[in-house]
Design an enzyme around this catalytic site. Structure first.
Site, mmCIF file in Angstrom:
data_model
loop_
_atom_site.group_PDB
_atom_site.id
_atom_site.type_symbol
_atom_site.label_atom_id
_atom_site.label_comp_id
_atom_site.label_asym_id
_atom_site.label_seq_id
_atom_site.Cartn_x
_atom_site.Cartn_y
_atom_site.Cartn_z
ATOM 1 N N HIS A 82 -17.757 0.646 -5.994
ATOM 2 C CA HIS A 82 -16.291 0.562 -6.013
ATOM 3 C C HIS A 82 -15.799 0.495 -7.452
ATOM 4 O O HIS A 82 -16.359 -0.209 -8.276
ATOM 5 C CB HIS A 82 -15.841 -0.700 -5.268
ATOM 6 C CG HIS A 82 -14.367 -0.932 -5.354
ATOM 7 N ND1 HIS A 82 -13.468 -0.251 -4.562
ATOM 8 C CD2 HIS A 82 -13.631 -1.739 -6.158
ATOM 9 C CE1 HIS A 82 -12.241 -0.639 -4.866
ATOM 10 N NE2 HIS A 82 -12.310 -1.539 -5.825
ATOM 11 N N ASP A 161 -5.181 -8.672 4.148
ATOM 12 C CA ASP A 161 -4.988 -8.310 2.741
ATOM 13 C C ASP A 161 -3.782 -7.394 2.580
ATOM 14 O O ASP A 161 -3.019 -7.530 1.631
ATOM 15 C CB ASP A 161 -6.253 -7.649 2.185
ATOM 16 C CG ASP A 161 -5.986 -7.084 0.787
ATOM 17 O OD1 ASP A 161 -5.688 -7.882 -0.107
ATOM 18 O OD2 ASP A 161 -6.019 -5.847 0.628
ATOM 19 N N ARG A 168 2.623 -10.358 -2.202
ATOM 20 C CA ARG A 168 2.350 -10.675 -3.616
ATOM 21 C C ARG A 168 3.115 -9.730 -4.527
ATOM 22 O O ARG A 168 3.623 -10.126 -5.574
ATOM 23 C CB ARG A 168 0.838 -10.541 -3.897
ATOM 24 C CG ARG A 168 0.021 -11.687 -3.335
ATOM 25 C CD ARG A 168 -1.464 -11.331 -3.333
ATOM 26 N NE ARG A 168 -1.958 -10.995 -4.642
ATOM 27 C CZ ARG A 168 -2.985 -10.165 -4.884
ATOM 28 N NH1 ARG A 168 -3.638 -9.620 -3.879
ATOM 29 N NH2 ARG A 168 -3.362 -9.909 -6.118
ATOM 30 N N SER A 183 -8.842 -9.945 -2.726
ATOM 31 C CA SER A 183 -8.212 -8.775 -2.121
ATOM 32 C C SER A 183 -9.170 -7.574 -2.154
ATOM 33 O O SER A 183 -9.421 -6.923 -1.137
ATOM 34 C CB SER A 183 -6.919 -8.473 -2.890
ATOM 35 O OG SER A 183 -6.441 -7.197 -2.588
ATOM 36 N N LYS A 187 -11.965 -6.009 1.372
ATOM 37 C CA LYS A 187 -12.103 -4.637 1.896
ATOM 38 C C LYS A 187 -13.547 -4.155 1.758
ATOM 39 O O LYS A 187 -14.073 -3.451 2.621
ATOM 40 C CB LYS A 187 -11.132 -3.710 1.160
ATOM 41 C CG LYS A 187 -9.687 -3.990 1.567
ATOM 42 C CD LYS A 187 -8.663 -3.325 0.681
ATOM 43 C CE LYS A 187 -8.500 -4.001 -0.627
ATOM 44 N NZ LYS A 187 -7.249 -3.863 -1.332
HETATM 45 N N1 URA Z 1 -6.357 -3.881 -5.979
HETATM 46 C C1 URA Z 1 -6.428 -4.523 -4.794
HETATM 47 O O1 URA Z 1 -6.949 -3.994 -3.824
HETATM 48 N N2 URA Z 1 -5.931 -5.779 -4.717
HETATM 49 C C2 URA Z 1 -5.369 -6.419 -5.764
HETATM 50 O O2 URA Z 1 -4.947 -7.549 -5.625
HETATM 51 C C3 URA Z 1 -5.292 -5.722 -6.971
HETATM 52 C C4 URA Z 1 -5.802 -4.448 -7.063
#
Ligand code: URA
Length: 441
Positions: A82, A161, A168, A183, A187
């Protein structure tokens, strides 16, 4: 349990228990706890912070809020890779076929681009016919037969999320390390891999512009991954200038094909080899980065990575002939060269500005709903450290609209900084973070 008490506890700087974290994550996802109370809690977290245990519990609660992909039907160690996002970052498309050609399964979910950064799914969709939507059964079958499948994230991947990030975004609480790390990792954990290699970008084109922040984020994510029982390594890499030469979806796919043929830009190949090597290490295929690099390089030399890329494209409905004839990729109508106004050396190419130029051309997304143009973008002919003569070409812009071209040209002119004195090339790999510690490269 009451959300009021949880907010007050965090406001006063105390640690939240696993149960309290699960209570607010599940309550918010189900719509039982309103936005205004979660907004207040997010601000309390922003100021009081979360320790490693709380951050891990938050990540697990968000990962468990939706589907958890079960990859147990795929043989072998599944390693995910990632990137925190950058400009010209097409390493996944270079690495995936190399690693898969060595028999290591790559079962990957990727995202779309947003703002000045690109996304792997958009790049792949520039290949005629290519589909990034596969049924779960097809996804697993493709990995079992050709060792490689790459799809977009499912709608029900870490829904907590999605909701928390949207809140946020409008409550000035994005910039908190625990919230960012949890966050991203929620995933990744829900995507089902056994091990994870993270590419944390730092520099003008990155989410983390500052190197210290990038290192902090890398450590948080490595702690989470290993805490969740997934062997996780992070590599902090340079994103001051774009990676490789091409920025824009079809242009980047062409560059991936060139790289797999052995004719790609050196910086793109170097970063891909390092990240791919850690994937091989985590998959247990070798025990040193050096031997992993040799194995990966061999897949380019013997053509197996390129053959794997064609096989992968065809398995997902795409036109495999693009490998032999990149003219089959979408092409822009207008081509314009940007030239140097003086002799000298390239001192900087601001990656964020180049990303914005590509966005102005329609190659990126202003908002999640924007439709992108796969054909447009920029190809850099000079990188930091290169010498340049007056009137020599710095970059080529590929556009489909004259107004967009004008804007991109202005942004690109601002992106280049030239110097009369020689300039050193930028260091590509900065840190490697694993459970055994942080290593300066
Ligand atoms: N990318 C994400 O998936 N989450 C965040 O909080 C910041 C960048």
């Amino acid at each position: 349990m009451r959300i009021y008490d949880i907010i007050a506890k965090k406001r006063d700087g105390f640690e939240l228990s696993k149960e309290e974290i699960e209570y607010f994550v599940n309550g918010f996802t189900d719509g039982e706890i309103p936005d205004y109370q979660i907004s207040s809690l997010l601000m309390a977290i922003y100021f009081s912070g979360m320790n490693d245990t709380e951050t891990l519990n938050l990540t697990m609660a968000m990962a468990n809020s939706g589907d958890i992909l079960d990859l147990s039907a795929i043989s072998g160690v599944k390693v995910d890779k990632h990137s925190t996002g950058g400009v010209g970052d097409k390493t996944s498309l270079v690495i995936a076929p190399m690693v898969a050609a060595l028999g290591v399964p790559v079962a990957k979910m990727s995202g779309r681009g947003l703002g000045h950064t690109g996304g792997t799914i958009d790049k792949l969709e520039s290949i005629p016919g290519f589909s990034t939507i596969l049924s779960k059964e097809q996804f697993i079958e493709n990995v079992n037969t050709i060792r490689l499948a790459l799809v977009g994230q499912t709608a029900n991947l870490a829904p907590a999320d999605k909701k928390l990030y949207a809140l946020r975004d409008v409550t000035a609480t994005v910039d908190n390390m625990s919230l960012i790390a949890s966050s991203i990792m929620s995933k990744k954990l829900a995507s089902g891999a056994d091990a994870i290699v993270l590419d944390v970008k730092t520099g003008s084109g990155a989410f983390m512009r500052n190197e210290d922040d990038a290192l902090l984020l890398a450590r948080e994510m490595v702690n989470i991954g290993n805490g969740a029982g997934r062997n996780t390594i992070a590599v902090v890499t340079n994103m001051e200038e774009p990676l490789g030469n091409a920025v824009g979806n079809a242009l980047e796919v062409k560059e991936v094909i060139d790289t797999l043929k052995g004719n790609g830009p050196k910086d793109l190949l170097s970063v891909s080899l390092v990240l791919g090597s850690y994937m091989l290490l985590l998959a247990g295929r070798t025990d040193s980065v050096e031997s992993a690099m040799d194995m990966l390089l061999k897949t380019i030399e013997d053509g197996s990575a390129l053959r794997k890329f064609r096989e992968f494209i065809e398995a997902q409905g795409g036109k495999g002939e693009v490998i032999d004839n990149t003219e089959l990729l979408p092409k822009a109508k207008i081509v314009m060269k940007v030239t140097a106004v003086q002799n000298g050396f390239v001192k900087a190419i601001d990656a964020r500005q180049v990303g914005r130029a590509s966005l102005a051309l329609g190659g990126g997304r202003e908002t999640k709903e924007s439709v992108i143009d796969p054909a447009v973008g920029i190809v850099l002919h000079k990188k930091v450290g290169d010498s340049i003569l007056k009137e020599e070409v710095l970059a080529t812009i590929y556009a489909n609209d004259t107004e967009q071209l004008k804007q991109a040209d202005e942004l690109l002119q601002q992106a280049f900084e030239l110097s009369e004195k020689p300039v050193e090339q930028q260091q590509l790999i900065k840190w490697v973070v694993s459970k055994s510690g942080v290593e300066k490269v």
